[in-house]
Write a protein that holds these residues in place. Structure first.
Motif, PDB file in Angstrom:
ATOM      1  N   GLU A 132      47.247  30.865  25.802  1.00 46.82           N
ATOM      2  CA  GLU A 132      47.215  29.753  26.764  1.00 46.82           C
ATOM      3  C   GLU A 132      48.031  30.065  28.010  1.00 46.82           C
ATOM      4  N   PHE A 133      48.983  30.992  27.870  1.00 43.48           N
ATOM      5  CA  PHE A 133      49.766  31.409  29.033  1.00 43.48           C
ATOM      6  C   PHE A 133      49.557  32.906  29.232  1.00 43.48           C
ATOM      7  N   LYS A 134      49.163  33.289  30.434  1.00 39.58           N
ATOM      8  CA  LYS A 134      48.801  34.681  30.715  1.00 39.58           C
ATOM      9  C   LYS A 134      49.916  35.463  31.403  1.00 39.58           C
ATOM     10  N   GLY A 135      50.992  34.774  31.770  1.00 41.35           N
ATOM     11  CA  GLY A 135      52.040  35.425  32.558  1.00 41.35           C
ATOM     12  C   GLY A 135      52.985  36.272  31.713  1.00 41.35           C
ATOM     13  N   GLU A 136      54.047  36.759  32.376  1.00 44.19           N
ATOM     14  CA  GLU A 136      55.043  37.626  31.764  1.00 44.19           C
ATOM     15  C   GLU A 136      56.082  36.792  31.001  1.00 44.19           C
ATOM     16  N   THR A 137      56.491  37.276  29.826  1.00 47.35           N
ATOM     17  CA  THR A 137      57.511  36.539  29.050  1.00 47.35           C
ATOM     18  C   THR A 137      58.752  37.388  28.782  1.00 47.35           C
ATOM     19  N   ASN A 138      58.785  38.608  29.301  1.00 47.81           N
ATOM     20  CA  ASN A 138      59.945  39.468  29.045  1.00 47.81           C
ATOM     21  C   ASN A 138      61.179  39.036  29.827  1.00 47.81           C
TER      22      ASN A 138
END
Length: 685
Positions: free
Chosen positions: A51-57
């Motif tokens: 659902e979320f395509k962005g960066e999570t690092n």
């Protein structure tokens, strides 16, 4: 711009939050950061589901102070909120009133956790105004700003915010200014947030340069996002566990060993419990186990979840299944808590048993430190005895270790008395009780060393557990009277008058000591045994010792110590004292003893005659005759005792032997010790 009132019918919910929900105002920071961590964790979940395509690092939570503006800000780059979500999760505290709220939740406050935005509202314990500046992760989301001054009124308006996430800005109240101090916030972050699952940033790291601390460009991350207890035990080395222990307890010695807890059924629980080295009772510290819920610190008061005897251990326990009240500070009574307690007990017992079986030598080396925990467990939790009896050890005075069964096998043939009772001899101090230990060894007996903090209560407990067995301290009596054999070697050989003379000679010279009483007995102990021995009754001494540990036994603590001075009638010194005593007192005692003999015969005849009659048939004259005879007999006995005491008071040998017995038991001090030393010098001359 939207204005409105928070959805609560009472005029002011905030006093309830301050007084009821939270026991300590500092908890607000934990709640704020926990919410921020939750927001970032939810974004991670959305990334996993697609659902979320962005960066999570780059996920993190930042804490910043602005002393000039008087604000403390907690920022995250998690999911953020829309205006609708703020209205749903922040504004709608759907209580029907303070009274109903208290009535509904006082017994099941754990139901509130995660609901109604109460974690957020703890901010008002320390703030006069709170602002939320937030932007949802959703594409095209509008950033919004929510503001409230601690009354039910709030405002909600659109604002500008470049990135997703939430900033909570707390305008610290005038009476809470300590929460604007860097050192205070740093200490709270270390207390509550040290192991949270997302990096917590507080300012920049500093380094020592040119004689001073200089701020770098690197974020100062105060937490370990993957603490040791969350890792797989098979991936860890001993040094990892020791290093983590040093992180938790930097001033402590290296631990004895540790237990890594890891269970997912029927409840979730992870943690590491360390057995600390305990040198003395001063170091017996409780509240060294930290309780976490999903890596968020909750409390170090773990009595409800950890068995009492294990509260002496150090370490951490983390479980999302622990039922907490709304402030997350107190455990609720719950079946899960009992299951967790039982599991921890079993895990500890299994670990100890495993070490004992796998490496007995290492286990024995650590036993002197371990036995405090094991004894405490057996004393405070009866079912722990059944688990521990196979790896609990006796240590003899030579330092050799035995399991309970091994030791029983060792002593059963030699230390069983004439009644079939197995006698376990023990000493509490090898040096002070040395001569008694040697007397037992001379008979081929073994002596257990019970010098630990809980060894004496453990002795009483084991006495009840072991079949037809008795524990006796080695100095409680002469050894042949402790373990009485069929051939009764201690039959009295002296005539009655000789026994009486020795007894009275020594009894008359016994010192007067506060809270101490002395009795004298004469026994034939053998020519090579000590001439005089001081013993203390096992039962009374043990009751006095137990009174230190158990309430309701204070009566025994107030009673005087009772000692028996046993004279060895076989020893040359005692024989000489008897011969001299008879020689010096014979002339004076002859008429007295003759009179006593006559009075005893008269008393016996009168009692026999009156025994044939009913009470009402005995005349007053007969009663008076018996009374006068008894009084005369008492008077003669007093005269006899005075003659013997008069002889004894100037007899240095008697005083020397009494002092030796007292010295042997550490009771000769001060002027009496000085007198003994001078007398000893004179005797040597």
């Amino acid at each position: 711009m939207q204005k409105g009132k928070i959805g609560v019918t009472t005029e002011n919910i905030f006093p309830v939050i301050k007084k009821f929900l939270y026991s300590d105002h500092e908890i607000f920071l934990r709640e704020m950061i926990s919410n921020a961590v939750d927001a970032t964790q939810k974004l991670r979940t959305l990334a996993v589901t697609g659902e979320f395509k962005g960066e999570t690092n780059d996920l993190k939570v930042s804490v910043s102070l602005d002393e000039k503006a008087g604000t403390l800000t907690i920022s995250d780059n998690g999911i953020g909120m829309t205006a609708e979500e703020i209205d749903k999760y922040i504004n709608q505290i759907a209580f029907s009133g303070v009274t109903d709220f208290l009535d509904k939740y006082k017994d099941k406050a754990e139901a509130i956790i995660g609901h109604f935005g109460l974690g957020f509202y703890s901010a008002f314990m320390v703030s006069k105004k709170v602002e939320i500046i937030t932007k949802s992760y959703r594409d095209g989301a509008q950033a919004v700003k929510w503001s409230c001054d601690g009354s039910p009124e709030f405002s909600l308006e659109n604002t500008e915010k470049a990135n997703r996430g939430t900033d909570i800005v707390l305008y610290i109240d005038d009476d809470c200014k300590e929460f604007l101090e860097k050192q205070k916030i740093e200490s709270l972050l270390n207390k509550y947030c040290k192991f949270m699952a997302v990096p917590i940033v507080f300012g920049k790291r500093t380094e020592w340069k040119d004689g001073k601390n200089v701020e770098t460009d690197e974020d100062n991350v105060i937490n370990n996002v993957e603490p040791l207890w969350a890792k797989t035990p098979s991936d860890l080395k001993d040094e990892d566990y020791k290093s983590f222990y040093r992180t938790l307890f930097p001033m402590n010695d290296e631990p004895l060993f540790w237990i890594h807890l890891n269970v997912d059924y029927p409840f979730n629980l992870t943690g590491i419990l360390y057995f600390p080295r305990v040198k003395n009772s001063i170091e017996l510290q409780r509240n060294k186990i930290q309780l976490f819920c999903n890596q968020v610190f909750v409390t170090d008061q773990v009595e409800g979840i950890v068995p009492e005897f294990l509260t002496l251990l150090h370490g951490v326990i983390d479980s999302p299944d622990i039922p907490l009240n709304v402030s997350r500070s107190y455990l609720q009574s719950d079946a899960n808590v009992k299951k967790i307690s039982t599991y921890i007990t079993k895990k500890v017992a299994d670990r100890l048993n495993g070490i004992f079986k796998e490496n007995r030598k290492e286990y024995e080396e650590k036993w002197n430190d371990l036995k405090l925990f094991v004894n405490y467990g057996m004393l405070s939790q009866p079912d722990f005895y059944d688990r521990a009896k196979d790896f609990s050890l006796f240590t003899d005075v030579d330092g050799k270790n035995f399991t309970y069964e091994e030791y029983r096998t060792l002593i059963k043939d030699n230390q069983t008395d004439k009644d079939g009772t197995l006698i376990y001899l023990y000493a509490t101090d090898k040096e002070e009780q040395y001569s008694y230990i040697e007397a037992a060894r001379a008979k081929g007996y073994s002596v257990v060393l019970a010098d630990g903090q809980l060894d004496v209560p453990a002795v009483s407990m084991l006495e009840q557990k072991f079949d037809k067995s008795r524990f006796v301290r080695v100095d409680s009596d002469v050894i042949d009277r402790i373990i009485v054999k069929d051939n009764a070697a201690n039959e009295q050989k002296l005539a009655e008058n000789d026994t009486d003379l020795l007894t009275q000679a020594f009894q008359s010279q016994m010192p007067k000591m506060e809270k101490a009483e002395f009795m004298v007995a004469v026994e034939a102990l053998g020519e090579t045994a000590q001439p005089v021995v001081a013993t203390q009754n096992e039962y009374m001494r043990r009751m006095k010792e137990m009174s230190q540990y158990q309430q309701g036994m204070a009566f025994y603590a107030q009673m005087p110590d009772t000692y028996t001075i046993v004279l060895n009638s076989d020893h040359a010194l005692v024989k000489r004292i008897l011969e001299e005593g008879n020689a010096e007192t014979a002339e004076k005692l002859k008429p007295i003893l003759s009179e006593i003999k006559g009075l005893q015969a008269r008393e016996a005849a009168l009692r026999q005659e009156q025994g044939k009659k009913k009470a009402e048939e005995i005349t007053q004259e007969e009663k008076d005759n018996l009374k006068n005879t008894e009084e005369s007999l008492s008077k003669q006995r007093t005269e006899k005792n005075d003659v013997i005491a008069n002889y004894a008071k100037d007899n240095n040998a008697i005083h020397q032997l009494i002092d030796l017995a007292l010295l042997q038991n550490g009771m000769l001090k001060g002027a009496a010790l000085d007198k003994f030393i001078k007398r000893s010098v004179d005797l040597i001359k």
